[in-house]
Design an enzyme around this catalytic site. Sequence first.
Site, PDB file in Angstrom:
ATOM      1  N   ASP A  35      -5.901   3.859  -3.620  1.00  0.00           N
ATOM      2  CA  ASP A  35      -6.057   2.880  -4.705  1.00  0.00           C
ATOM      3  C   ASP A  35      -7.512   2.454  -4.825  1.00  0.00           C
ATOM      4  O   ASP A  35      -8.089   2.413  -5.912  1.00  0.00           O
ATOM      5  CB  ASP A  35      -5.196   1.636  -4.448  1.00  0.00           C
ATOM      6  CG  ASP A  35      -3.706   1.932  -4.527  1.00  0.00           C
ATOM      7  OD1 ASP A  35      -3.196   2.559  -3.586  1.00  0.00           O
ATOM      8  OD2 ASP A  35      -3.065   1.550  -5.526  1.00  0.00           O
ATOM      9  N   TYR A  80       4.688  -8.776   2.657  1.00  0.00           N
ATOM     10  CA  TYR A  80       4.808  -7.319   2.569  1.00  0.00           C
ATOM     11  C   TYR A  80       5.470  -6.788   3.839  1.00  0.00           C
ATOM     12  O   TYR A  80       5.158  -7.230   4.942  1.00  0.00           O
ATOM     13  CB  TYR A  80       3.417  -6.685   2.414  1.00  0.00           C
ATOM     14  CG  TYR A  80       3.452  -5.174   2.365  1.00  0.00           C
ATOM     15  CD1 TYR A  80       3.666  -4.504   1.163  1.00  0.00           C
ATOM     16  CD2 TYR A  80       3.276  -4.412   3.523  1.00  0.00           C
ATOM     17  CE1 TYR A  80       3.716  -3.119   1.106  1.00  0.00           C
ATOM     18  CE2 TYR A  80       3.322  -3.021   3.477  1.00  0.00           C
ATOM     19  CZ  TYR A  80       3.533  -2.383   2.273  1.00  0.00           C
ATOM     20  OH  TYR A  80       3.582  -1.015   2.229  1.00  0.00           O
ATOM     21  N   GLN A 106      -4.059   8.335   3.682  1.00  0.00           N
ATOM     22  CA  GLN A 106      -3.636   8.629   2.306  1.00  0.00           C
ATOM     23  C   GLN A 106      -4.548   9.719   1.739  1.00  0.00           C
ATOM     24  O   GLN A 106      -5.567  10.057   2.351  1.00  0.00           O
ATOM     25  CB  GLN A 106      -3.711   7.357   1.438  1.00  0.00           C
ATOM     26  CG  GLN A 106      -2.337   6.787   1.131  1.00  0.00           C
ATOM     27  CD  GLN A 106      -2.359   5.574   0.234  1.00  0.00           C
ATOM     28  OE1 GLN A 106      -3.371   4.907   0.087  1.00  0.00           O
ATOM     29  NE2 GLN A 106      -1.224   5.266  -0.358  1.00  0.00           N
ATOM     30  N   GLY A 166       1.103   9.751  -0.647  1.00  0.00           N
ATOM     31  CA  GLY A 166       0.905   8.954  -1.850  1.00  0.00           C
ATOM     32  C   GLY A 166       2.116   9.013  -2.771  1.00  0.00           C
ATOM     33  O   GLY A 166       2.370   8.080  -3.521  1.00  0.00           O
ATOM     34  N   ASP A 168       5.396   8.570  -2.440  1.00  0.00           N
ATOM     35  CA  ASP A 168       6.182   8.040  -1.315  1.00  0.00           C
ATOM     36  C   ASP A 168       7.634   8.505  -1.203  1.00  0.00           C
ATOM     37  O   ASP A 168       8.101   8.814  -0.131  1.00  0.00           O
ATOM     38  CB  ASP A 168       6.196   6.506  -1.381  1.00  0.00           C
ATOM     39  CG  ASP A 168       4.806   5.906  -1.267  1.00  0.00           C
ATOM     40  OD1 ASP A 168       3.827   6.668  -1.129  1.00  0.00           O
ATOM     41  OD2 ASP A 168       4.707   4.679  -1.301  1.00  0.00           O
ATOM     42  N   TYR A 356      10.149   5.152  -9.113  1.00  0.00           N
ATOM     43  CA  TYR A 356       8.942   5.341  -8.299  1.00  0.00           C
ATOM     44  C   TYR A 356       8.425   6.773  -8.419  1.00  0.00           C
ATOM     45  O   TYR A 356       8.054   7.175  -9.510  1.00  0.00           O
ATOM     46  CB  TYR A 356       9.320   4.928  -6.882  1.00  0.00           C
ATOM     47  CG  TYR A 356       8.238   4.354  -5.999  1.00  0.00           C
ATOM     48  CD1 TYR A 356       7.214   3.584  -6.497  1.00  0.00           C
ATOM     49  CD2 TYR A 356       8.275   4.593  -4.627  1.00  0.00           C
ATOM     50  CE1 TYR A 356       6.241   3.061  -5.648  1.00  0.00           C
ATOM     51  CE2 TYR A 356       7.306   4.076  -3.766  1.00  0.00           C
ATOM     52  CZ  TYR A 356       6.287   3.310  -4.287  1.00  0.00           C
ATOM     53  OH  TYR A 356       5.335   2.792  -3.447  1.00  0.00           O
ATOM     54  N   GLU A 400       2.719  -0.065 -13.000  1.00  0.00           N
ATOM     55  CA  GLU A 400       2.463   0.849 -11.886  1.00  0.00           C
ATOM     56  C   GLU A 400       2.919   2.272 -12.260  1.00  0.00           C
ATOM     57  O   GLU A 400       2.233   3.245 -11.965  1.00  0.00           O
ATOM     58  CB  GLU A 400       3.218   0.327 -10.650  1.00  0.00           C
ATOM     59  CG  GLU A 400       2.946   1.089  -9.369  1.00  0.00           C
ATOM     60  CD  GLU A 400       3.763   0.538  -8.192  1.00  0.00           C
ATOM     61  OE1 GLU A 400       4.570  -0.401  -8.397  1.00  0.00           O
ATOM     62  OE2 GLU A 400       3.605   1.057  -7.086  1.00  0.00           O
TER      63      GLU A 400
END
Length: 433
Positions: A35, A80, A106, A166, A168, A356, A400
Site C-alpha cells: 500500500d 485490528y 508483501q 497481496g 489474500d 475481496y 477498496e
Amino acid sequence: MKDLQNKAIEVLNNNWKDGFSVPCANLYPFQWFWDSGFIAIGFAHFDMPKAEKEIETLLDSQWNNGFLPHIIFHTDTDTYFPGPDFHRSDLSSQSSKKHKSTGMTQPPVTGFVLQDMYRISTDKKATLKFIESVIDKVYFNHEYFYNNRDPKNEGLAYIYHNWESGTDNSPIWDDIWQTMNPPKYTFERRDTTHVDASQRPSNREYDHYLYIIDIAKEHHYKDAKIAELSPFLVQDPLFNSMLIKSNQSLIDLYQLIGGHDDKISQLQNWQGKAIKSFNDKLFDKELGVYVHYDLRNEKPLRYISSSSFSPLFANIPNKEQAVSLVNVMMEKFGNDNQYLCASFDPTSERFNPKKYWRGPVWVNLNWILYYGLKNYGYLDIAKRVKADTIEIIEKAGFYEYFDSRKEVYKNGTAGYGGNDFSWSAALLIDLLQ
Ligand code: DGY
C-alpha cells in the site's frame, strides 16, 4: 475530472498519519508494505516530501537480514486482528528493535515505486538524491529474497502465506486449504465490525491464516524452517513480477546514479535467471496464461486471475505469450457487460464478484495492467482499463474493491470493503495525468 482529482488528494491527506499513511481509516489502522508503495506514487504528483517520507518510514522497519514486513504496527490500537501480540515479530533474532511488525512480507514494489517517483518528479536532481539515500535498502531487500526465499536456486521467490501474495483470499488458495486441517481458533474478528462479512474471508479461512503464522512463530520466523515446514509455499506470478520489475528499476536507477557496478551485475544475474525460470515454470501453455506453482505439493495451481496477466508489467512474456495473455483477458474478463479487470476468472464457479480477492476489480491491479498493456503496444485495451478504472471510481467512490458487473452500478452499491481507500485515490491521480 478536476473534482475527482481533488477528492483523491483529500483522501490521501486524510489518511496521512505523520510519517506514513493508513490504507483506510478503521479497517486498516497501520502501515502496509505494498500500500505504502502505491500511495507514494500518488503523493509524488502533489507532495513529494510526503511520498519520500512514506518510503523512508517503510524502509526504516527493515530487519537485519534485509526483510521488509507486510504490516508495521506504529500504534497500539486493538481495532485490528491479528495485531502485534499475535504476530510477535520479537520472536525473530533478525527483527527490527524499533518497530513491531508482522513476520511476513508483501509484493516487493519499492524498486519500481522509486523509479515512478523519479518519472513523476519535477525536480529530478533532488529526487535522484533522495533515491540515492534509500536505494541500498531496497537492494538489500532483493538480496534477502534471493538468498532466503529460493531454496532450489531457480530465481523465483516463494511466499509462505496468502497474506504475502497481496491477493489474500484468492480462490487459488482453496486448493491449499484442502491439504490442511488446522485447529479451530478462538478469536474475535475486527474486520467484520467495519465491513459486511459477505465481502470478507470466512472464519474458517482465518483458521488457516493463523495456523501458518503459528508454525512460523514456533520456529522464530527462520526462513529455512519455514521452507521446510510451512503447508503454504507458493511461487506467485504477481509477487515475482513485482520483484522482477523492481530489479529492472534498481538497475536503471543505479545506472543513473553512477558507479555501483557490482550491484548492477548482481541484479542482472538475478534477472536473467528469474525471467527464464518464470517463463519455463509459470507459463501454462494450455491455458495460455501464467499460473501459480505450489512448491509444497509440487504442482501448478491452474487458475486464471488478474495476477496471470501481471508479467506484462515486468517485460516477462515474449510477443507470442503476450498475444495469448491478451486474448484470454479479453475473452474471459473483457466482454461488454464487465469492467476490466476482475481479480478472478469470471467464468469459473469459484468467482464471487463481491468477495475481496475472489472476483472484484482492484485499482492497483488495473494500474499494473494498464502500464503492462501499454508497454506491449496494446494501446486500445490499456485505454479501456484506464477508462474503466476512472468510471468505477466516479460511479461508486474511492472504495477498496469494485464489482466487475456493469449492471450492478445502475441499482445500488458496487464499491466494497473499506471506503476512502488510499491506493484507489493514489493510483487514480497517476492515471489522470
Ligand atoms: C487484512 O487484514 O485483510 C489484510 O489485507 C492483511 O494484509
